[in-house]
Design an enzyme around this catalytic site. Structure first.
Site, PDB file in Angstrom:
ATOM      1  N   CYS A   2       0.927  -1.064  -0.097  1.00 16.47           N
ATOM      2  CA  CYS A   2      -0.151  -0.023   0.090  1.00 16.47           C
ATOM      3  C   CYS A   2       0.873   1.303  -0.045  1.00 16.47           C
ATOM      4  O   CYS A   2       2.180   0.993   0.221  1.00 16.47           O
ATOM      5  CB  CYS A   2      -0.744   0.019   1.474  1.00 16.47           C
ATOM      6  SG  CYS A   2      -1.860  -1.488   1.504  1.00 16.47           S
ATOM      7  N   ARG A  27       1.261   1.647  -5.933  1.00 15.43           N
ATOM      8  CA  ARG A  27       1.610   0.775  -4.883  1.00 15.43           C
ATOM      9  C   ARG A  27       0.236  -0.046  -4.676  1.00 15.43           C
ATOM     10  O   ARG A  27       0.334  -0.930  -3.701  1.00 15.43           O
ATOM     11  CB  ARG A  27       2.153   1.370  -3.552  1.00 15.43           C
ATOM     12  CG  ARG A  27       3.605   2.004  -3.761  1.00 15.43           C
ATOM     13  CD  ARG A  27       4.056   2.703  -2.665  1.00 15.43           C
ATOM     14  NE  ARG A  27       4.137   1.651  -1.618  1.00 15.43           N
ATOM     15  CZ  ARG A  27       5.304   1.204  -1.299  1.00 15.43           C
ATOM     16  NH1 ARG A  27       6.323   1.191  -2.182  1.00 15.43           N
ATOM     17  NH2 ARG A  27       5.411   0.156  -0.560  1.00 15.43           N
ATOM     18  N   TRP A  74      -3.933  -1.655  -1.230  1.00 21.67           N
ATOM     19  CA  TRP A  74      -3.845  -3.082  -2.260  1.00 21.67           C
ATOM     20  C   TRP A  74      -4.130  -4.216  -1.281  1.00 21.67           C
ATOM     21  O   TRP A  74      -3.529  -4.334  -0.337  1.00 21.67           O
ATOM     22  CB  TRP A  74      -2.373  -3.081  -2.714  1.00 21.67           C
ATOM     23  CG  TRP A  74      -2.318  -4.218  -3.789  1.00 21.67           C
ATOM     24  CD1 TRP A  74      -2.867  -4.390  -4.862  1.00 21.67           C
ATOM     25  CD2 TRP A  74      -1.867  -5.456  -3.315  1.00 21.67           C
ATOM     26  NE1 TRP A  74      -2.683  -5.425  -5.715  1.00 21.67           N
ATOM     27  CE2 TRP A  74      -2.114  -6.164  -4.691  1.00 21.67           C
ATOM     28  CE3 TRP A  74      -1.411  -6.231  -2.415  1.00 21.67           C
ATOM     29  CZ2 TRP A  74      -1.934  -7.629  -4.913  1.00 21.67           C
ATOM     30  CZ3 TRP A  74      -1.174  -7.427  -2.357  1.00 21.67           C
ATOM     31  CH2 TRP A  74      -1.207  -8.276  -3.935  1.00 21.67           C
ATOM     32  N   ASN A 100       1.103  -0.065   6.039  1.00 20.04           N
ATOM     33  CA  ASN A 100       1.665  -0.903   4.949  1.00 20.04           C
ATOM     34  C   ASN A 100       2.291  -2.238   5.202  1.00 20.04           C
ATOM     35  O   ASN A 100       3.260  -2.055   5.894  1.00 20.04           O
ATOM     36  CB  ASN A 100       2.437   0.087   4.070  1.00 20.04           C
ATOM     37  CG  ASN A 100       3.052  -0.779   2.798  1.00 20.04           C
ATOM     38  OD1 ASN A 100       2.651  -1.922   2.311  1.00 20.04           O
ATOM     39  ND2 ASN A 100       4.319  -0.490   2.419  1.00 20.04           N
ATOM     40  N   GLY A 101       1.914  -3.265   4.810  1.00 19.24           N
ATOM     41  CA  GLY A 101       2.461  -4.788   5.255  1.00 19.24           C
ATOM     42  C   GLY A 101       1.608  -5.529   5.723  1.00 19.24           C
ATOM     43  O   GLY A 101       0.498  -5.514   5.281  1.00 19.24           O
ATOM     44  N   GLU A 487      10.566 -11.811 -21.418  1.00 23.10           N
ATOM     45  CA  GLU A 487       9.791 -10.478 -21.001  1.00 23.10           C
ATOM     46  C   GLU A 487       8.736  -9.896 -21.542  1.00 23.10           C
ATOM     47  O   GLU A 487       7.855  -9.410 -20.863  1.00 23.10           O
ATOM     48  CB  GLU A 487      11.118  -9.746 -20.825  1.00 23.10           C
ATOM     49  CG  GLU A 487      11.122  -8.035 -20.385  1.00 23.10           C
ATOM     50  CD  GLU A 487      10.414  -7.978 -19.218  1.00 23.10           C
ATOM     51  OE1 GLU A 487      10.370  -8.924 -18.511  1.00 23.10           O
ATOM     52  OE2 GLU A 487       9.870  -6.817 -19.033  1.00 23.10           O
ATOM     53  N   LYS A 491       5.191  -8.674 -20.256  1.00 21.85           N
ATOM     54  CA  LYS A 491       4.723  -7.408 -20.502  1.00 21.85           C
ATOM     55  C   LYS A 491       3.236  -7.326 -21.128  1.00 21.85           C
ATOM     56  O   LYS A 491       2.478  -6.613 -20.685  1.00 21.85           O
ATOM     57  CB  LYS A 491       5.397  -6.641 -21.490  1.00 21.85           C
ATOM     58  CG  LYS A 491       6.420  -5.611 -21.219  1.00 21.85           C
ATOM     59  CD  LYS A 491       6.899  -4.930 -19.799  1.00 21.85           C
ATOM     60  CE  LYS A 491       6.885  -5.643 -18.559  1.00 21.85           C
ATOM     61  NZ  LYS A 491       8.031  -5.551 -17.626  1.00 21.85           N
ATOM     62  N   GLU A 494       0.798  -8.793 -18.279  1.00 25.62           N
ATOM     63  CA  GLU A 494       0.174  -7.907 -17.177  1.00 25.62           C
ATOM     64  C   GLU A 494      -0.370  -6.704 -17.764  1.00 25.62           C
ATOM     65  O   GLU A 494      -1.239  -6.339 -16.859  1.00 25.62           O
ATOM     66  CB  GLU A 494       1.522  -7.489 -16.385  1.00 25.62           C
ATOM     67  CG  GLU A 494       2.637  -6.649 -17.057  1.00 25.62           C
ATOM     68  CD  GLU A 494       3.879  -6.499 -16.138  1.00 25.62           C
ATOM     69  OE1 GLU A 494       5.115  -6.331 -16.754  1.00 25.62           O
ATOM     70  OE2 GLU A 494       3.715  -6.398 -14.855  1.00 25.62           O
ATOM     71  N   HIS A 510       8.312 -30.025 -29.006  1.00 24.30           N
ATOM     72  CA  HIS A 510       8.090 -31.086 -28.022  1.00 24.30           C
ATOM     73  C   HIS A 510       6.706 -30.577 -27.036  1.00 24.30           C
ATOM     74  O   HIS A 510       6.769 -31.192 -25.910  1.00 24.30           O
ATOM     75  CB  HIS A 510       9.492 -30.900 -26.935  1.00 24.30           C
ATOM     76  CG  HIS A 510      10.673 -31.324 -27.475  1.00 24.30           C
ATOM     77  ND1 HIS A 510      11.015 -32.285 -27.862  1.00 24.30           N
ATOM     78  CD2 HIS A 510      11.529 -30.167 -28.058  1.00 24.30           C
ATOM     79  CE1 HIS A 510      12.198 -32.331 -28.667  1.00 24.30           C
ATOM     80  NE2 HIS A 510      12.478 -31.196 -28.640  1.00 24.30           N
ATOM     81  N   LYS A 607       3.087  -2.027  -7.683  1.00 23.29           N
ATOM     82  CA  LYS A 607       4.434  -1.623  -8.250  1.00 23.29           C
ATOM     83  C   LYS A 607       5.559  -2.440  -7.173  1.00 23.29           C
ATOM     84  O   LYS A 607       6.492  -2.942  -7.758  1.00 23.29           O
ATOM     85  CB  LYS A 607       4.874  -0.210  -8.224  1.00 23.29           C
ATOM     86  CG  LYS A 607       6.224   0.030  -8.717  1.00 23.29           C
ATOM     87  CD  LYS A 607       6.298   0.012 -10.325  1.00 23.29           C
ATOM     88  CE  LYS A 607       7.615   0.329 -10.636  1.00 23.29           C
ATOM     89  NZ  LYS A 607       7.975  -0.328 -12.149  1.00 23.29           N
TER      90      LYS A 607
END
Ligand code: F6R
Length: 612
Positions: A2, A27, A74, A100-101, A487, A491, A494, A510, A607
């Protein structure tokens, strides 16, 4: 994950708090709230939804206080709702807390408090904190520094990670903060002080910062700050001057931070290179003093990171193995920390983290340290938690990265790892001067070559316009091209929510080739001259099964069966990922834009992942 902000000064707190929250929305952004002390009472405004909703609440105009705390959430415990939004108050409404946590033992604490007559309005772990503070405040704390002692007693009961801000209507002149494993910085001037989870939120007001350590307390008044250690003994603390420019954290005319950050790459790479080398001279890292004897004793290197940073690590591995001949493994931090890796004092461990706050990466670093390995952090954020844990740190200096999807941090991480690999080989006495000098020249050429890749944006946009409604895409490559494919695929997922997979091109037959059917989009990355012909054969296999193909290449392809070809400049294969990833970043960006999505704040992501 957060964002928290705080202010104590002489001006109206709410605009500072709201602006801070807006820049911390990367965040977390499912709910937002503020608490201020207004006429000796706590006033709280909060709700689910973005900071913009909070900003539009009519009541906000009536808050004139010059002290307050704020939060953008979040969700971890409890769905996004008004009740679960921060700030949280204790039952007596004397203490307000943002956090936050994650408080891991909140069940136990809740049961304890319930047995003492406290009740709870939310499902959050955080709500135990203001009630614990109230409990200790009213149960046997001596009068001297009563507020701080009550906060400390409450914090002593917490297990987990936290950055906490507390205000009380009984002490309308101060904010108390403490942190453990979650970031918190204090921006300071003579007349006012600012608190935030991250530097950019308060850069518009000051460049002078205190970086709080784990278990350290700060009692923040408008014109001074008192610092205390975990035993509440007072301690002095040095100010750190942060050179970032506030405008660097704004959009500068770009529609989104992500696009701005993609376009910043020529410059961010110049900053990363900095003065670390000149042609004809050895690479140097001022902050690292590893003796030749120690370097020669290293028998294994681990590169550990998460997500995009881990993808950068894969390119770093290639450079270290090619230039230094030291076996190098790349690990996902959340796996590394629990798989009992073989580590001793001959193991050198590199941890890559843009934010420097990723919980798994930090835990993986602590593990290696405890087993006697030397640790190096590669981070973008000065003074971030990982840099304080590691034996050595090298900074990417890419400037603030605000968009949730990492772009410029990735390319800067690769540049820095390759320069570090050159530094290692030079200091090991294993370098072949012609090879390293030509690689250095290519690194210096990167910004200009990147500018020419960015000049092709329109072509990539055109391809994205044609295929943005699709549901599945595949990315193929060999060697580092495969790492770039990984990568590119991440991208795309997400920010566009399109399902995609990356495969090593030779692995296709395969199994995954069963997924290829008429009209499926396959993106091929073909930059390594030694491997291009082999990858072309694999791509031929998908073309003949009806796939649409986009090719990113720096080679002249004799075959023109492909639908779209983006040509990029040729360069040493050790750094070609820096050029080949940019079309993929743009591709993901334009697909997401075509779908009308918020590219800077993709759903479910944050983030900085400060929880496991
Ligand atoms: C993807 C992305 C993430 C991060 C990962 C690690 O675009 O940004 O995969 O790379 O969460 O974050 P840091 O580098 O801050 O440790």
């Amino acid at each position: 994950m957060c964002g928290i902000v705080g202010y104590v000064g002489s001006k109206k707190a709410t605009p500072v708090l709201i602006n801070g929250l807006l820049s911390l929305e990367y965040r977390g952004y499912d709910s937002a709230g503020i608490a201020v002390i207004e006429n000796n009472e706590l006033s709280v405004l909060k709700d689910k939804g973005r900071v913009a909703n909070l900003k539009q609440m009519p009541e906000i105009e009536n808050l004139n206080s010059s002290i307050g705390i704020a939060h953008t959430r979040w969700a971890t415990h409890g769905k996004p709702s008004r009740e679960n939004s921060h700030p949280h108050l204790d039952n007596s409404k004397q203490f307000a807390v943002v956090h936050n946590g994650i408080i891991e033992n909140y069940h136990e604490l809740r049961e304890f408090l319930t047995s003492k007559g406290y009740s709870f309005l939310s499902q959050t772990d955080t709500e135990v904190i203001p009630n614990l503070i109230h409990y200790y405040y009213t149960n046997g704390i001596s009068d001297e520094d009563k507020f701080l002692r009550a906060v400390k007693s409450a914090v002593d009961d917490l297990k987990g990670s936290y950055a906490i801000e507390v205000i009380s209507k009984l002490y309308p002149d101060r904010v108390i903060v403490v942190r453990k494993d979650s970031p918190l910085v204090i921006g300071t001037t003579k007349e006012e002080n600012f608190i935030a989870s991250d530097i950019p939120a308060i850069l518009p007001y000051t460049k002078d910062f205190y970086l709080l350590d784990d278990y350290e307390y700060a009692v923040i008044y408008k014109d001074h700050i008192k610092f205390f250690d975990n035993t509440l003994s007072s301690r002095s603390k040095a100010i750190k001057n942060i050179e970032w420019d506030a405008t660097a954290a704004e959009k500068n005319g770009f529609e989104d931070y992500m696009l701005k950050e993609i376009y910043e790459q020529p410059n961010s790479i110049r900053e990363t290179i900095g003065s670390r080398f000149k042609l004809g001279e050895k690479c140097s890292f001022d902050d690292i003093n590893l003796s030749k004897e120690y370097l020669q004793s290293i028998n294994k290197i681990y590169i550990v990171a998460c997500g995009t940073a881990m993808h950068a690590g894969l390119i770093g591995k290639n450079a270290i193995e090619k230039l230094c001949h030291i076996p190098t493994e790349v690990d996902i931090a959340s796996e590394f920390r629990y798989r009992n890796p073989i580590i001793d004092d001959k193991t050198f461990c590199i941890y890559i983290s843009q934010s420097g706050e990723t919980a798994d990466t930090i835990a993986a670093l602590k593990l290696a340290k405890s087993k006697g390995a030397k640790t190096l952090a590669v981070s973008n954020v000065i003074g971030s938690s990982i840099t304080r844990e590691a034996d050595y740190t090298i900074y990417t200096h890419a400037g603030p990265e605000i968009a949730v999807a990492s772009t410029k941090a990735y390319t800067s991480q690769i540049v820095l790892l390759v320069i570090f690999a050159i530094y290692l080989t030079e200091n090991l006495g294993r370098s072949d001067v012609a090879t390293t000098e030509s690689l250095k020249a290519d690194i210096l050429d990167l910004p200009t070559k990147l500018e020419s890749v960015l000049a092709e944006t329109e072509q990539i946009q055109k391809f994205a316009d044609k295929i943005y409604t699709e549901h599945d895409m595949y990315f193929l490559g060999r060697g580092c091209d495969y790492n770039v494919a990984m990568e590119g695929s991440l991208k795309l997922k997400e920010i566009s929510y399109i399902h995609s997979e990356a495969y090593a091109a030779g692995e296709l037959k395969h199994g995954p080739i069963a997924l290829i059917e008429n009209g499926v989009t396959v993106i091929g990355i073909l930059t390594n001259p030694d491997l291009v012909e082999k990858s072309i054969s694999n791509l031929q296999e998908v073309v003949s099964r009806g796939a649409k193909t986009l090719i990113i290449t720096n080679q002249k392809l004799s075959n023109s069966n492909f639908n779209y070809i983006i040509n990029i400049p040729e360069i040493n294969p050790l750094v070609s990922p820096i050029l080949s990833v940019v079309p993929l970043q743009l591709f993901a960006y334009y697909i997401a834009k075509n779908k009308g999505l918020d590219v800077d704040k993709p759903r479910n992501l944050a983030k900085s992942v400060t929880v496991e």
